[in-house]
Design a protein around this motif. Structure first.
Motif, mmCIF file in Angstrom:
data_model
loop_
_atom_site.group_PDB
_atom_site.id
_atom_site.type_symbol
_atom_site.label_atom_id
_atom_site.label_comp_id
_atom_site.label_asym_id
_atom_site.label_seq_id
_atom_site.Cartn_x
_atom_site.Cartn_y
_atom_site.Cartn_z
ATOM 1 N N LEU A 148 0.858 -1.117 -0.090
ATOM 2 C CA LEU A 148 -0.152 0.032 0.078
ATOM 3 C C LEU A 148 0.953 1.195 0.152
ATOM 4 C CD1 LEU A 148 -2.550 -1.099 2.382
ATOM 5 C CD2 LEU A 148 -3.109 -0.939 0.151
ATOM 6 N N LEU A 149 2.314 1.198 0.332
ATOM 7 C CA LEU A 149 2.768 2.147 0.459
ATOM 8 C C LEU A 149 3.900 2.050 -0.774
ATOM 9 C CD1 LEU A 149 3.662 2.557 4.213
ATOM 10 C CD2 LEU A 149 2.317 4.035 2.801
ATOM 11 N N TRP A 150 3.415 1.762 -1.869
ATOM 12 C CA TRP A 150 4.022 1.869 -3.198
ATOM 13 C C TRP A 150 5.391 0.868 -3.272
ATOM 14 C CZ3 TRP A 150 3.993 6.223 0.389
ATOM 15 C CH2 TRP A 150 2.651 6.881 0.157
ATOM 16 N N ASP A 151 5.428 -0.124 -2.316
ATOM 17 C CA ASP A 151 6.367 -1.357 -2.323
ATOM 18 C C ASP A 151 7.928 -0.385 -1.995
ATOM 19 O OD1 ASP A 151 5.293 -3.511 -2.582
ATOM 20 O OD2 ASP A 151 4.619 -3.169 -4.785
ATOM 21 N N GLU A 152 7.705 0.482 -1.330
ATOM 22 C CA GLU A 152 9.113 1.188 -1.257
ATOM 23 C C GLU A 152 9.796 1.096 -0.096
ATOM 24 O OE1 GLU A 152 8.363 5.574 -2.055
ATOM 25 O OE2 GLU A 152 7.800 4.991 -4.177
#
Length: 106
Positions: free
Chosen positions: A96-100
């Motif tokens: 959900l956090l952009w796979d970062e």
């Protein structure tokens, strides 16, 4: 809670993603109260029951460090859960956090 699993997490990644998780933990008053994992899942809109993700436990300590000059952002926290670590929940939050995020634990 019987059969307790105590897990230490280190999360690094983009400033945006790490700060998002840290700000969420602060909103849930980490370090003043236990942050129950089901509340964290609900904050991010994760249907943990449907996905079969265990949220039995809580975060009881967290700390955030940053070094913008070196593009380094670190969130450390500790969980107490039933039977096993709660890695699936944090993997879902990462998606959900952009796979970062890079998540390490022991």
């Amino acid at each position: 809670m019987a059969n307790i699993c105590d897990t230490q997490y280190k999360v690094t990644g983009s400033r945006k993603a790490v700060a998002d998780l840290w700000n969420t933990l602060q909103e849930l008053e980490v370090n003043s109260n236990n942050v129950y994992l089901y509340l964290l899942a609900e904050h991010y809109g994760i249907d943990y029951e449907k996905k079969g993700i265990s949220v039995r436990g809580h975060i009881y300590w967290a700390e955030y460090e940053e070094d913008p000059a070196n593009d380094y952002y670190l969130l450390s926290f500790e969980t107490e859960t039933a039977w096993d670590a709660c890695n699936e929940l944090f993997e879902e939050i990462n998606h959900l956090l952009w796979d970062e995020l890079s998540i390490s634990y022991r």
